[in-house]
Design an enzyme around this catalytic site. Structure first.
Site, mmCIF file in Angstrom:
data_model
loop_
_atom_site.group_PDB
_atom_site.id
_atom_site.type_symbol
_atom_site.label_atom_id
_atom_site.label_comp_id
_atom_site.label_asym_id
_atom_site.label_seq_id
_atom_site.Cartn_x
_atom_site.Cartn_y
_atom_site.Cartn_z
ATOM 1 N N ARG A 161 65.187 -0.587 17.237
ATOM 2 C CA ARG A 161 66.240 -1.714 16.776
ATOM 3 C C ARG A 161 67.008 -2.432 17.890
ATOM 4 N NH1 ARG A 161 64.644 -0.298 12.047
ATOM 5 N NH2 ARG A 161 65.294 -0.053 10.352
ATOM 6 N N SER A 236 70.533 1.348 5.781
ATOM 7 C CA SER A 236 71.189 2.720 7.255
ATOM 8 C C SER A 236 71.975 2.836 8.118
ATOM 9 C CB SER A 236 69.815 2.844 8.014
ATOM 10 O OG SER A 236 68.833 3.564 7.294
ATOM 11 N N GLU A 332 73.937 1.254 12.931
ATOM 12 C CA GLU A 332 73.208 0.067 13.028
ATOM 13 C C GLU A 332 73.525 -0.931 12.489
ATOM 14 O OE1 GLU A 332 69.381 0.712 11.069
ATOM 15 O OE2 GLU A 332 69.899 -0.582 10.008
HETATM 16 N N1 EPU Z 1 66.171 12.297 5.442
HETATM 17 C C1 EPU Z 1 66.686 14.112 5.107
HETATM 18 N N2 EPU Z 1 67.935 13.513 4.365
HETATM 19 C C2 EPU Z 1 68.244 12.881 3.569
HETATM 20 C C3 EPU Z 1 67.201 11.159 3.904
HETATM 21 C C4 EPU Z 1 66.592 11.460 4.721
HETATM 22 O O1 EPU Z 1 67.057 14.849 5.813
HETATM 23 O O2 EPU Z 1 69.266 11.904 2.886
HETATM 24 C C5 EPU Z 1 65.456 13.183 6.645
HETATM 25 C C6 EPU Z 1 63.616 13.606 6.769
HETATM 26 O O3 EPU Z 1 63.652 14.358 7.473
HETATM 27 C C7 EPU Z 1 63.279 12.178 6.529
HETATM 28 C C8 EPU Z 1 63.753 11.617 7.803
HETATM 29 O O4 EPU Z 1 65.445 11.985 7.650
HETATM 30 O O5 EPU Z 1 61.881 13.043 6.580
HETATM 31 C C9 EPU Z 1 62.916 9.878 7.726
HETATM 32 O O6 EPU Z 1 64.010 9.330 6.625
HETATM 33 P P1 EPU Z 1 63.772 7.966 5.874
HETATM 34 O O7 EPU Z 1 61.556 8.274 5.664
HETATM 35 O O8 EPU Z 1 64.430 7.440 4.902
HETATM 36 O O9 EPU Z 1 64.059 7.119 6.772
HETATM 37 P P2 EPU Z 1 65.185 7.269 8.119
HETATM 38 O O10 EPU Z 1 64.304 7.414 9.675
HETATM 39 O O11 EPU Z 1 66.431 7.481 7.837
HETATM 40 C C10 EPU Z 1 64.787 4.427 8.471
HETATM 41 C C11 EPU Z 1 64.878 3.529 9.050
HETATM 42 C C12 EPU Z 1 65.105 2.636 7.465
HETATM 43 C C13 EPU Z 1 64.052 2.677 7.077
HETATM 44 C C14 EPU Z 1 62.721 4.226 6.770
HETATM 45 C C15 EPU Z 1 61.357 3.774 7.421
HETATM 46 C C16 EPU Z 1 66.702 3.319 10.743
HETATM 47 C C17 EPU Z 1 67.899 3.555 11.176
HETATM 48 N N3 EPU Z 1 65.830 3.445 9.386
HETATM 49 O O12 EPU Z 1 65.214 5.385 7.780
HETATM 50 O O13 EPU Z 1 65.757 1.122 7.592
HETATM 51 O O14 EPU Z 1 63.433 1.245 5.649
HETATM 52 O O15 EPU Z 1 62.930 4.005 8.260
HETATM 53 O O16 EPU Z 1 60.790 3.656 7.465
HETATM 54 O O17 EPU Z 1 65.335 3.672 11.089
HETATM 55 C C18 EPU Z 1 67.316 0.615 7.718
HETATM 56 O O18 EPU Z 1 67.857 0.244 8.556
HETATM 57 O O19 EPU Z 1 68.731 -0.054 6.674
HETATM 58 C C19 EPU Z 1 66.930 1.667 6.412
HETATM 59 C C20 EPU Z 1 66.920 1.317 5.955
#
Ligand code: EPU
Length: 337
Positions: A161, A236, A332
């Protein structure tokens, strides 16, 4: 074209009500160069798709909305194609267009909100793929002298990012177009992300096409991320924090089940959504703002939130996470106040 007193409600995915005193829409590089020469727009806020911007009621800065269109093939051989895309093209429309042509590379980045011009700034990423994996070069205009320059991938200094446009060149340039290298065959699909594998399996797809992967991503995203047209949000809200090995080990002794991704340099990335959920803030609502019930990292506008409401709610989230984990979440999104 310069307009006054323009409502920004439809120009931000949070759907907050705000008014710009001065608002210019620029549809070409040349017009962009001209408006950047205009004294009144010296310190303008550059607006793309508005999916990462939180507007306060009456932003002090004038706004320049970059609306440069166009997708063209500029290089092609048997395996690859390089396309050049205007900064104002909607990202997901580009992804759909590329899939219709049979081009691979953007499938994992399906349904990311925002416009092409913003993609290099934060090196957009999802499901194991980042913009830098397909990036060739981008052009931009310097705000101070209106000179146009083109940077290749190395010059952009991409990170998680992150890029040169968030650091050395922050607020100094405006991106006009981006060139991407896509595959016409011998696709290199990335289906390693667990949810994609499961989605393909449940649809009995063993040899997926880029379109199959895109459909899987669209399904996953639509089940857990709210559609901004129905519930205002900016995806996010915070970045996933990266901590050192020693800080991670300390955290692990207090929170044994802390999820994490090891980074190539030995640091650890922690999902911000997990941190927010642990402090009891998943799916909560305070007035017109809240966190989404399916994803704690997504702040939502229930209808009448102002930018200030969103900002103070986000400070509250930051404070709770900081007090509990000693980690400061970095937004972000950008605040235009
Ligand atoms: N999780 C929780 N609670 C929740 C949701 C998730 O505990 O309510 C934990 C779980 O352990 C899960 C982990 O968070 O395994 C990761 O969640 P997720 O796979 O949804 O990915 P993220 O890290 O929250 C990132 C990007 C997203 C992108 C997804 C999928 C960032 C800040 N965000 O989210 O990007 O779609 O990975 O690859 O890096 C965006 O930037 O707007 C965005 C949506």
């Amino acid at each position: 074209m310069i307009r006054q007193g323009v409502s920004l409600k439809t120009y931000n995915s949070f759907g907050v009500v705000a008014k710009a005193a001065l608002f210019a829409v620029e549809k070409s590089k040349e017009d962009l160069q001209l408006i950047l020469k205009d004294e009144r727009f010296r310190s303008a806020w550059i607006l793309g798709g508005g999916s990462n911007t939180v507007f306060c009621d009456s932003p002090k800065q004038p706004i320049i909305h970059v609306d440069i269109a166009g997708i063209k093939i500029i290089e092609e051989d048997n395996d690859d194609v390089v396309i050049n895309v205007g900064a104002g093209v909607n990202w997901h429309e580009l992804v759909l267009w590329s899939l219709e042509q049979g081009f691979g590379g953007l499938e994992n980045l399906s349904l990311i909100p925002g416009n092409v011009g913003a993609a290099p700034i934060q090196n957009i990423g999802a499901y194991g793929v980042e913009l830098q994996d397909v990036f060739e070069r981008c052009s931009f205009v310097y705000r101070n002298n209106q000179i146009i320059e083109t940077f290749d991938k190395a010059a952009c200094k991409f990170g998680y990012r992150d890029s040169i446009f968030k650091n050395e060149l922050k607020n100094k340039v405006v991106i006009t177009d981006v060139s991407l290298r896509l595959k016409k065959r011998n696709y290199k699909l990335n289906t390693s992300y667990g949810a994609i594998e499961q989605e393909l399996l449940s649809n009995n797809i063993s040899v997926p096409s880029p379109k199959d992967v895109s459909d899987a991503v669209i399904n996953i995203r639509s089940t857990k991320l709210p559609d901004p047209k129905q519930l205002g949000n900016a995806g996010s809200f915070f970045k996933n924090p990266i901590v050192s090995k020693s800080q991670f080990q300390k955290l692990k002794t207090s929170f044994a089940d802390i999820p994490h991704y090891t980074q190539p340099n030995g640091d650890y990335k922690i999902p911000a959504a997990w941190l927010i959920e642990q402090v009891g803030m998943k799916g909560i609502r305070e007035g017109e703002v809240g966190t989404h019930k399916h994803h704690a990292l997504v702040l939502v506008n229930y209808g009448n939130a102002s930018g200030q409401d969103i900002k103070s709610f986000s400070l509250n989230v930051q404070e709770k996470v900081q007090n509990h984990f000693n980690i400061l979440l970095q937004p972000e999104v950008n605040f235009c106040c």
